[in-house]
Design an enzyme around this catalytic site. Structure first.
Site, PDB file in Angstrom:
ATOM      1  N   HIS A   1     -35.419 -25.298 -27.166  1.00 32.31           N
ATOM      2  CA  HIS A   1     -36.590 -25.140 -28.026  1.00 32.31           C
ATOM      3  C   HIS A   1     -37.269 -26.489 -28.184  1.00 32.31           C
ATOM      4  O   HIS A   1     -36.663 -27.443 -28.661  1.00 32.31           O
ATOM      5  CB  HIS A   1     -36.159 -24.589 -29.387  1.00 32.31           C
TER       6      HIS A   1
ATOM      7  N   GLY B   1     -37.212 -30.326 -32.648  1.00 33.10           N
ATOM      8  CA  GLY B   1     -37.194 -30.275 -34.109  1.00 33.10           C
ATOM      9  C   GLY B   1     -37.261 -28.843 -34.586  1.00 33.10           C
ATOM     10  O   GLY B   1     -37.455 -27.911 -33.800  1.00 33.10           O
ATOM     11  N   GLU B   2     -37.107 -28.659 -35.885  1.00 31.50           N
ATOM     12  CA  GLU B   2     -37.117 -27.310 -36.448  1.00 31.50           C
ATOM     13  C   GLU B   2     -38.484 -26.658 -36.305  1.00 31.50           C
ATOM     14  O   GLU B   2     -39.507 -27.345 -36.182  1.00 31.50           O
ATOM     15  CB  GLU B   2     -36.709 -27.366 -37.928  1.00 31.50           C
ATOM     16  N   SER B   3     -38.505 -25.333 -36.351  1.00 24.76           N
ATOM     17  CA  SER B   3     -39.765 -24.597 -36.260  1.00 24.76           C
ATOM     18  C   SER B   3     -40.696 -24.984 -37.408  1.00 24.76           C
ATOM     19  O   SER B   3     -40.263 -25.111 -38.553  1.00 24.76           O
ATOM     20  CB  SER B   3     -39.499 -23.088 -36.310  1.00 24.76           C
ATOM     21  N   GLY B   4     -41.979 -25.188 -37.069  1.00 19.29           N
ATOM     22  CA  GLY B   4     -42.980 -25.510 -38.077  1.00 19.29           C
ATOM     23  C   GLY B   4     -43.063 -26.966 -38.460  1.00 19.29           C
ATOM     24  O   GLY B   4     -43.836 -27.330 -39.347  1.00 19.29           O
ATOM     25  N   ILE B   5     -42.302 -27.834 -37.810  1.00 20.83           N
ATOM     26  CA  ILE B   5     -42.300 -29.241 -38.196  1.00 20.83           C
ATOM     27  C   ILE B   5     -43.477 -30.017 -37.613  1.00 20.83           C
ATOM     28  O   ILE B   5     -43.800 -31.114 -38.050  1.00 20.83           O
ATOM     29  CB  ILE B   5     -40.961 -29.906 -37.801  1.00 20.83           C
ATOM     30  N   GLY B   6     -44.151 -29.436 -36.590  1.00 23.33           N
ATOM     31  CA  GLY B   6     -45.352 -30.082 -36.051  1.00 23.33           C
ATOM     32  C   GLY B   6     -45.282 -30.475 -34.597  1.00 23.33           C
ATOM     33  O   GLY B   6     -46.080 -31.292 -34.133  1.00 23.33           O
ATOM     34  N   LYS B   7     -44.363 -29.868 -33.838  1.00 21.22           N
ATOM     35  CA  LYS B   7     -44.224 -30.211 -32.413  1.00 21.22           C
ATOM     36  C   LYS B   7     -45.474 -29.832 -31.631  1.00 21.22           C
ATOM     37  O   LYS B   7     -46.003 -30.633 -30.858  1.00 21.22           O
ATOM     38  CB  LYS B   7     -43.000 -29.496 -31.813  1.00 21.22           C
ATOM     39  N   SER B   8     -45.954 -28.614 -31.816  1.00 20.69           N
ATOM     40  CA  SER B   8     -47.119 -28.139 -31.065  1.00 20.69           C
ATOM     41  C   SER B   8     -48.378 -28.906 -31.443  1.00 20.69           C
ATOM     42  O   SER B   8     -49.220 -29.199 -30.590  1.00 20.69           O
ATOM     43  CB  SER B   8     -47.319 -26.639 -31.305  1.00 20.69           C
TER      44      SER B   8
ATOM     45  N   ASP C   1     -42.902 -24.648 -26.841  1.00 19.03           N
ATOM     46  CA  ASP C   1     -41.957 -23.706 -27.455  1.00 19.03           C
ATOM     47  C   ASP C   1     -40.654 -23.565 -26.678  1.00 19.03           C
ATOM     48  O   ASP C   1     -39.578 -23.771 -27.229  1.00 19.03           O
ATOM     49  CB  ASP C   1     -42.597 -22.330 -27.657  1.00 19.03           C
TER      50      ASP C   1
ATOM     51  N   ARG D   1     -34.731 -49.461 -37.687  1.00 19.17           N
ATOM     52  CA  ARG D   1     -36.006 -50.174 -37.773  1.00 19.17           C
ATOM     53  C   ARG D   1     -36.150 -51.238 -36.688  1.00 19.17           C
ATOM     54  O   ARG D   1     -37.212 -51.838 -36.556  1.00 19.17           O
ATOM     55  CB  ARG D   1     -36.150 -50.811 -39.157  1.00 19.17           C
TER      56      ARG D   1
END
Length: 313
Positions: free
Chosen positions: A139, A154-161, A178, A244
């Site tokens: 994913h 990353g998790e669904s809805g985190i902003g990858k797309s 996706d 950092r």
């Protein structure tokens, strides 16, 4: 076990079928390796891997031509009685009628190519290695950023797309959104491709499905890309310590291959596209021999050494 249709190989390599009476639809290739049956044509069949694609070049062809008809018939029947997926004749060489008759009797397709033997074998092995490579689906989003394959997870809805869309707008190329199909081409190389169903498409919550190729043109998409860097997006945790300096590389593993991985915390105001670009360029610099974190460390060490020298004086 991974396999590929013989018809797909025929289409890809533009091979001519010399035995059209044999049905090739159900024949599949399971090995990326290729064999030239020189020893087998002399009658030595110990350790013969018949499941490989067989390639006949000029040397094997002229040897068979030098045999008597009786010996040709004997060796042809012995070779073609093995479970061979197909035999390819290079340089447009035409099989002997006796060999052709034995092939039809044993249901072994005979194919022909104009290419030289070495060139055909190299191209076919390279292609089969990709097609038959171990494959998993993960994913995430895969984008070509300055020639570096960046896999954003990353998790669904985190902003990858959304990050991928911004990268495309900045001139980079989308490979897949996706679902990423990863193939282990070698112990060092992972190649990512898109499933046919979702190719060139991005899902944006609140908008729906967006066709990147239709919106931004053919230059905004790419069929496949090696995975050079993984960026894992996660929610910002104020109690967590984040790297950092970047003196030590973190890795993640897919199909036994290690890939450099950065954990990027997400909070309002952070521009993900610029962060991904910077990570890709920084990774490229490291491969070329320049490490900014190491440069800072060297400068600090030199500064401390200089202060010690001044104090001693």
């Amino acid at each position: 076990m991974a396999s590929i249709s013989l018809n797909k190989l025929i289409e890809k390599m533009k091979l001519e079928n010399l035995t059209p009476e044999i049905d090739t639809k159900g024949i599949r290739i399971t090995q990326p390796d290729i064999n030239r049956p020189a020893l087998q044509l002399t009658g030595y069949f110990e350790h013969f891997d018949a499941t490989r694609l067989q390639v006949v070049g000029f040397v094997e062809y002229t040897y068979v031509e030098s045999l008597s008809d009786e010996r040709k018939r004997e060796i042809s029947n012995e070779l073609l009685s093995c479970d061979i997926p197909a035999i390819v004749f290079c340089r447009e060489l035409q099989p002997d009628p006796i060999f052709m008759q034995a092939a039809i009797a044993n249901n072994v397709p005979l194919l022909s190519t104009k290419k030289a033997t070495s060139a055909f074998m190299a191209e076919t092995i390279r292609w089969l290695n990709v097609e038959l490579a171990p494959c998993i689906s993960v994913h995430g989003v895969l984008v070509d950023v300055y020639g570096e394959g960046v896999l954003i997870t990353g998790e669904s809805g985190i902003g990858k797309s959304e990050a991928a869309l911004e990268l495309v707008k900045r001139g980079h190329r989308l490979v897949t959104d996706d679902v990423v199909e990863l193939r282990k081409v070698s112990d060092e190389t992972l190649v990512g491709t898109a499933p046919d169903v979702t190719k060139h498409l991005i899902e944006l919550r609140g908008i729906g499905i967006v066709d990147i190729k239709a919106l931004f043109g053919a230059s905004s998409v790419k069929e496949s890309q090696s995975v050079d860097l993984v960026i894992r997006l996660e929610d910002w945790d104020k109690d967590k310590e984040y790297d950092r300096l970047g003196l030590e590389e973190n890795y993640t593993e897919y199909l036994g291959n290690k890939v450099v991985c950065h954990n990027i915390p997400i909070r309002p105001g952070r521009n993900l596209a610029i962060i991904c670009e910077s990570a890709a360029v920084n990774h490229r610099q490291k491969k070329m021999g320049y490490n900014a974190a190491q440069e800072l460390y060297t400068r600090v060490q030199n500064s401390l050494a200089k202060k010690r020298d001044e104090e001693e004086e």
